[in-house]
Design a protein around this motif. Structure first.
Motif, mmCIF file in Angstrom:
data_model
loop_
_atom_site.group_PDB
_atom_site.id
_atom_site.type_symbol
_atom_site.label_atom_id
_atom_site.label_comp_id
_atom_site.label_asym_id
_atom_site.label_seq_id
_atom_site.Cartn_x
_atom_site.Cartn_y
_atom_site.Cartn_z
ATOM 1 N N ARG A 36 0.827 -1.202 0.000
ATOM 2 C CA ARG A 36 0.000 0.000 0.000
ATOM 3 C C ARG A 36 0.867 1.260 0.000
ATOM 4 O O ARG A 36 0.386 2.350 0.280
ATOM 5 C CB ARG A 36 -0.893 0.017 1.245
ATOM 6 N N TYR A 37 2.127 1.100 -0.332
ATOM 7 C CA TYR A 37 3.115 2.168 -0.195
ATOM 8 C C TYR A 37 2.668 3.467 -0.862
ATOM 9 O O TYR A 37 2.526 4.514 -0.208
ATOM 10 C CB TYR A 37 4.457 1.721 -0.768
ATOM 11 N N TYR A 38 2.395 3.443 -2.160
ATOM 12 C CA TYR A 38 2.068 4.664 -2.888
ATOM 13 C C TYR A 38 0.678 5.176 -2.506
ATOM 14 O O TYR A 38 0.477 6.373 -2.299
ATOM 15 C CB TYR A 38 2.150 4.415 -4.393
ATOM 16 N N TYR A 39 -0.262 4.275 -2.405
ATOM 17 C CA TYR A 39 -1.628 4.672 -2.064
ATOM 18 C C TYR A 39 -1.678 5.411 -0.732
ATOM 19 O O TYR A 39 -2.291 6.479 -0.612
ATOM 20 C CB TYR A 39 -2.522 3.433 -2.018
ATOM 21 N N LEU A 40 -1.019 4.871 0.289
ATOM 22 C CA LEU A 40 -1.061 5.491 1.603
ATOM 23 C C LEU A 40 -0.335 6.834 1.619
ATOM 24 O O LEU A 40 -0.749 7.766 2.313
ATOM 25 C CB LEU A 40 -0.482 4.553 2.657
ATOM 26 N N HIS A 41 0.745 6.953 0.842
ATOM 27 C CA HIS A 41 1.418 8.240 0.711
ATOM 28 C C HIS A 41 0.481 9.277 0.104
ATOM 29 O O HIS A 41 0.409 10.420 0.569
ATOM 30 C CB HIS A 41 2.672 8.099 -0.159
ATOM 31 N N GLN A 42 -0.227 8.887 -0.942
ATOM 32 C CA GLN A 42 -1.128 9.823 -1.607
ATOM 33 C C GLN A 42 -2.301 10.214 -0.708
ATOM 34 O O GLN A 42 -2.733 11.373 -0.708
ATOM 35 C CB GLN A 42 -1.638 9.221 -2.920
ATOM 36 N N PHE A 44 4.113 5.272 -11.802
ATOM 37 C CA PHE A 44 4.283 5.784 -13.167
ATOM 38 C C PHE A 44 2.938 6.035 -13.837
ATOM 39 O O PHE A 44 2.699 7.119 -14.396
ATOM 40 C CB PHE A 44 5.105 4.802 -14.000
ATOM 41 N N PHE A 45 2.055 5.056 -13.787
ATOM 42 C CA PHE A 45 0.773 5.214 -14.471
ATOM 43 C C PHE A 45 -0.119 6.247 -13.792
ATOM 44 O O PHE A 45 -0.948 6.880 -14.453
ATOM 45 C CB PHE A 45 0.068 3.857 -14.582
ATOM 46 N N ASP A 46 0.065 6.450 -12.496
ATOM 47 C CA ASP A 46 -0.709 7.485 -11.833
ATOM 48 C C ASP A 46 -0.203 8.872 -12.211
ATOM 49 O O ASP A 46 -0.993 9.822 -12.295
ATOM 50 C CB ASP A 46 -0.658 7.301 -10.314
ATOM 51 N N LYS A 47 1.087 9.006 -12.456
ATOM 52 C CA LYS A 47 1.665 10.302 -12.798
ATOM 53 C C LYS A 47 1.261 10.773 -14.186
ATOM 54 O O LYS A 47 1.224 11.983 -14.448
ATOM 55 C CB LYS A 47 3.193 10.245 -12.698
ATOM 56 N N ILE A 48 0.976 9.849 -15.094
ATOM 57 C CA ILE A 48 0.692 10.257 -16.469
ATOM 58 C C ILE A 48 -0.797 10.500 -16.726
ATOM 59 O O ILE A 48 -1.168 10.944 -17.808
ATOM 60 C CB ILE A 48 1.238 9.232 -17.484
ATOM 61 N N ILE A 49 -1.636 10.207 -15.762
ATOM 62 C CA ILE A 49 -3.071 10.413 -15.940
ATOM 63 C C ILE A 49 -3.442 11.845 -15.537
ATOM 64 O O ILE A 49 -2.807 12.437 -14.661
ATOM 65 C CB ILE A 49 -3.885 9.391 -15.115
ATOM 66 N N GLY A 50 -4.438 12.420 -16.198
ATOM 67 C CA GLY A 50 -4.884 13.763 -15.865
ATOM 68 C C GLY A 50 -5.727 13.797 -14.607
ATOM 69 O O GLY A 50 -6.382 12.808 -14.254
#
Length: 233
Positions: A22-28, A209-215
Protein backbone atom coordinates in the motif's frame (compact mmCIF):
# COMPACT_ATOMS: atom_id res chain seq x y z
CA UNK A 1 -12.06 -0.48 12.64
CA UNK A 2 -9.75 -0.95 15.67
CA UNK A 3 -7.77 -3.55 13.71
CA UNK A 4 -6.26 -0.98 11.32
CA UNK A 5 -2.50 -0.63 11.33
CA UNK A 6 -0.94 1.85 13.72
CA UNK A 7 -0.75 5.48 12.67
CA UNK A 8 2.99 5.58 12.03
CA UNK A 9 2.78 2.61 9.63
CA UNK A 10 -0.22 4.03 7.83
CA UNK A 11 1.11 7.58 7.62
CA UNK A 12 4.69 6.74 6.67
CA UNK A 13 4.78 3.31 5.02
CA UNK A 14 8.07 1.89 3.81
CA UNK A 15 8.59 0.26 0.43
CA UNK A 16 10.06 -2.77 2.22
CA UNK A 17 7.84 -3.49 5.19
CA UNK A 18 4.42 -4.59 6.38
CA UNK A 19 2.62 -1.91 4.37
CA UNK A 20 4.75 -2.14 1.21
CA UNK A 21 1.78 -3.26 -0.92
CA UNK A 22 0.00 0.00 0.00
CA UNK A 23 3.12 2.17 -0.20
CA UNK A 24 2.07 4.66 -2.89
CA UNK A 25 -1.63 4.67 -2.06
CA UNK A 26 -1.06 5.49 1.60
CA UNK A 27 1.42 8.24 0.71
CA UNK A 28 -1.13 9.82 -1.61
CA UNK A 29 -3.91 9.56 0.96
CA UNK A 30 -1.76 11.25 3.59
CA UNK A 31 -0.79 14.02 1.14
CA UNK A 32 -4.46 14.67 0.35
CA UNK A 33 -5.34 14.85 4.04
CA UNK A 34 -2.45 17.25 4.62
CA UNK A 35 -3.75 19.42 1.79
CA UNK A 36 -7.24 19.44 3.30
CA UNK A 37 -5.75 20.42 6.67
CA UNK A 38 -3.88 23.34 5.09
CA UNK A 39 -6.99 24.55 3.23
CA UNK A 40 -9.77 23.96 5.77
CA UNK A 41 -8.45 23.12 9.25
CA UNK A 42 -5.25 25.04 9.93
CA UNK A 43 -6.85 28.49 10.10
CA UNK A 44 -10.39 27.55 11.08
CA UNK A 45 -12.02 29.05 14.17
CA UNK A 46 -13.41 25.57 14.94
CA UNK A 47 -11.21 23.71 17.42
CA UNK A 48 -13.03 20.41 17.94
CA UNK A 49 -12.75 17.52 15.49
CA UNK A 50 -14.60 14.21 15.80
CA UNK A 51 -13.11 11.13 14.14
CA UNK A 52 -16.29 9.20 13.28
CA UNK A 53 -15.46 5.47 13.22
CA UNK A 54 -12.06 6.26 14.67
CA UNK A 55 -10.61 2.76 14.98
CA UNK A 56 -7.13 3.30 16.43
CA UNK A 57 -7.07 6.97 15.33
CA UNK A 58 -4.35 6.59 12.68
CA UNK A 59 -4.72 10.17 11.45
CA UNK A 60 -4.71 11.91 14.82
CA UNK A 61 -1.03 12.94 14.42
CA UNK A 62 -1.95 14.93 11.29
CA UNK A 63 -4.95 16.79 12.70
CA UNK A 64 -4.27 17.14 16.43
CA UNK A 65 -1.66 19.95 16.13
CA UNK A 66 -4.25 22.22 14.50
CA UNK A 67 -7.19 21.77 16.87
CA UNK A 68 -7.73 22.04 20.62
CA UNK A 69 -9.46 18.68 20.92
CA UNK A 70 -9.49 15.53 18.81
CA UNK A 71 -12.08 12.96 19.90
CA UNK A 72 -12.78 9.48 18.59
CA UNK A 73 -16.30 8.18 17.98
CA UNK A 74 -16.88 4.45 17.61
CA UNK A 75 -18.84 1.44 18.75
CA UNK A 76 -18.57 0.35 22.37
CA UNK A 77 -16.11 -2.50 21.67
CA UNK A 78 -13.43 0.02 20.64
CA UNK A 79 -11.52 0.89 23.79
CA UNK A 80 -9.89 3.85 22.04
CA UNK A 81 -13.22 5.62 21.48
CA UNK A 82 -13.89 8.73 23.54
CA UNK A 83 -17.59 8.85 22.61
CA UNK A 84 -19.78 5.82 21.98
CA UNK A 85 -21.87 5.23 18.87
CA UNK A 86 -24.75 2.89 19.73
CA UNK A 87 -25.62 -0.17 17.58
CA UNK A 88 -28.29 1.88 15.76
CA UNK A 89 -25.68 4.44 14.76
CA UNK A 90 -26.67 7.22 17.18
CA UNK A 91 -23.77 9.27 18.53
CA UNK A 92 -23.87 10.12 22.23
CA UNK A 93 -23.41 13.86 21.61
CA UNK A 94 -25.72 16.90 21.39
CA UNK A 95 -26.60 18.65 18.14
CA UNK A 96 -24.14 21.13 16.60
CA UNK A 97 -21.25 20.18 18.89
CA UNK A 98 -18.18 19.91 16.64
CA UNK A 99 -16.50 21.98 13.94
CA UNK A 100 -15.22 19.03 11.89
CA UNK A 101 -16.25 15.43 11.40
CA UNK A 102 -13.45 13.26 10.04
CA UNK A 103 -14.39 9.97 8.34
CA UNK A 104 -11.54 8.01 6.75
CA UNK A 105 -12.28 4.68 5.05
CA UNK A 106 -15.40 4.09 7.15
CA UNK A 107 -18.38 4.76 4.89
CA UNK A 108 -17.92 1.54 2.93
CA UNK A 109 -18.22 -0.44 6.18
CA UNK A 110 -21.44 1.01 7.62
CA UNK A 111 -24.77 -0.67 7.03
CA UNK A 112 -26.69 2.55 6.37
CA UNK A 113 -24.53 5.30 4.78
CA UNK A 114 -27.44 7.77 4.71
CA UNK A 115 -28.04 7.41 8.46
CA UNK A 116 -24.30 7.67 9.13
CA UNK A 117 -24.05 10.92 7.15
CA UNK A 118 -27.18 12.31 8.81
CA UNK A 119 -25.57 11.80 12.23
CA UNK A 120 -22.43 13.57 11.03
CA UNK A 121 -24.64 16.42 9.87
CA UNK A 122 -26.47 16.53 13.23
CA UNK A 123 -23.38 16.93 15.41
CA UNK A 124 -21.69 19.48 13.14
CA UNK A 125 -21.92 23.19 13.87
CA UNK A 126 -23.91 25.16 11.32
CA UNK A 127 -20.82 26.13 9.33
CA UNK A 128 -18.90 22.93 10.12
CA UNK A 129 -17.21 20.64 7.61
CA UNK A 130 -17.25 16.92 6.93
CA UNK A 131 -13.87 15.52 5.79
CA UNK A 132 -14.48 12.12 4.26
CA UNK A 133 -12.59 9.51 2.27
CA UNK A 134 -13.95 6.23 0.95
CA UNK A 135 -13.40 3.79 -1.89
CA UNK A 136 -14.26 3.85 -5.54
CA UNK A 137 -12.39 0.65 -6.47
CA UNK A 138 -10.89 -1.58 -3.78
CA UNK A 139 -10.61 -5.21 -2.81
CA UNK A 140 -13.17 -6.73 -0.43
CA UNK A 141 -11.96 -5.99 3.11
CA UNK A 142 -14.52 -6.70 5.87
CA UNK A 143 -13.74 -5.00 9.19
CA UNK A 144 -16.02 -6.59 10.33
CA UNK A 145 -18.26 -5.81 7.32
CA UNK A 146 -17.71 -4.29 3.87
CA UNK A 147 -20.81 -3.16 1.98
CA UNK A 148 -20.23 -0.32 -0.46
CA UNK A 149 -18.20 1.21 -3.31
CA UNK A 150 -18.95 4.54 -5.01
CA UNK A 151 -18.64 6.28 -8.32
CA UNK A 152 -17.61 9.93 -8.07
CA UNK A 153 -21.13 11.14 -8.88
CA UNK A 154 -22.76 8.57 -6.59
CA UNK A 155 -20.65 9.64 -3.61
CA UNK A 156 -21.39 13.32 -4.19
CA UNK A 157 -25.09 12.49 -4.47
CA UNK A 158 -25.35 10.62 -1.18
CA UNK A 159 -23.39 13.33 0.65
CA UNK A 160 -25.47 16.16 -0.81
CA UNK A 161 -28.70 14.35 0.03
CA UNK A 162 -27.57 14.24 3.67
CA UNK A 163 -27.56 18.05 3.79
CA UNK A 164 -24.04 18.97 2.66
CA UNK A 165 -22.47 21.07 -0.07
CA UNK A 166 -19.33 19.46 -1.52
CA UNK A 167 -16.60 22.12 -1.65
CA UNK A 168 -13.56 19.92 -2.33
CA UNK A 169 -13.35 16.61 -4.20
CA UNK A 170 -10.26 14.68 -5.33
CA UNK A 171 -9.51 11.16 -6.51
CA UNK A 172 -6.53 9.05 -5.39
CA UNK A 173 -5.08 6.52 -7.89
CA UNK A 174 -6.77 6.69 -11.29
CA UNK A 175 -8.14 3.78 -13.30
CA UNK A 176 -4.90 2.42 -14.79
CA UNK A 177 -2.85 2.66 -11.60
CA UNK A 178 -5.68 1.18 -9.56
CA UNK A 179 -5.95 -1.65 -12.10
CA UNK A 180 -2.32 -2.44 -11.37
CA UNK A 181 -2.96 -2.21 -7.63
CA UNK A 182 -5.78 -4.75 -7.93
CA UNK A 183 -3.61 -6.97 -10.15
CA UNK A 184 -0.86 -6.83 -7.51
CA UNK A 185 -3.31 -7.70 -4.74
CA UNK A 186 -4.78 -10.55 -6.78
CA UNK A 187 -1.36 -12.22 -6.74
CA UNK A 188 0.00 -10.91 -3.45
CA UNK A 189 -2.05 -12.93 -1.00
CA UNK A 190 -1.30 -16.18 -2.82
CA UNK A 191 2.40 -15.72 -2.07
CA UNK A 192 4.19 -16.61 1.17
CA UNK A 193 4.62 -13.58 3.40
CA UNK A 194 8.39 -13.32 2.87
CA UNK A 195 7.87 -12.95 -0.91
CA UNK A 196 5.18 -10.26 -0.80
CA UNK A 197 7.53 -7.26 -0.44
CA UNK A 198 9.39 -8.45 -3.56
CA UNK A 199 6.21 -8.25 -5.62
CA UNK A 200 5.44 -4.85 -4.12
CA UNK A 201 8.86 -3.50 -5.10
CA UNK A 202 8.14 -4.54 -8.69
CA UNK A 203 4.55 -3.28 -8.83
CA UNK A 204 4.65 -0.05 -6.81
CA UNK A 205 6.91 1.86 -9.28
CA UNK A 206 4.56 0.86 -12.11
CA UNK A 207 1.57 2.07 -10.10
CA UNK A 208 3.36 5.38 -9.48
CA UNK A 209 4.28 5.78 -13.17
CA UNK A 210 0.77 5.21 -14.47
CA UNK A 211 -0.71 7.49 -11.83
CA UNK A 212 1.67 10.30 -12.80
CA UNK A 213 0.69 10.26 -16.47
CA UNK A 214 -3.07 10.41 -15.94
CA UNK A 215 -4.88 13.76 -15.86
CA UNK A 216 -6.48 15.06 -12.69
CA UNK A 217 -9.90 15.33 -14.36
CA UNK A 218 -9.87 11.62 -15.19
CA UNK A 219 -8.66 10.71 -11.69
CA UNK A 220 -11.36 12.78 -10.03
CA UNK A 221 -14.02 10.98 -12.07
CA UNK A 222 -12.73 7.43 -11.69
CA UNK A 223 -10.44 6.49 -8.81
CA UNK A 224 -9.45 3.99 -6.17
CA UNK A 225 -10.44 6.37 -3.37
CA UNK A 226 -12.18 9.72 -3.19
CA UNK A 227 -11.58 12.38 -0.55
CA UNK A 228 -13.98 15.26 -0.09
CA UNK A 229 -14.77 18.21 2.13
CA UNK A 230 -18.45 19.03 2.47
CA UNK A 231 -19.92 22.05 4.25
CA UNK A 232 -23.04 21.69 6.35
CA UNK A 233 -25.92 23.63 4.77
Amino acid sequence: MESREAGIERLYPKIWGRMSARYYYLHQLRKQLERVISLYVRHSPHQLIADYGCGNKPYEPLFAPFVEQYIGLDLAYNTKADVIVDPKGIIDMPNETVGFVLSTQVLEHVEDPKAYLKEAHRILANDGNLILSTHGYWMFHPDPTDFWRWTSTGLKKVVQEAGFEVVYFEGILGRSSMGLQLFQDGILFKLPKFARPILSIIMQPLIIFFDKIIGSKSRNEDACTFILVAKKV
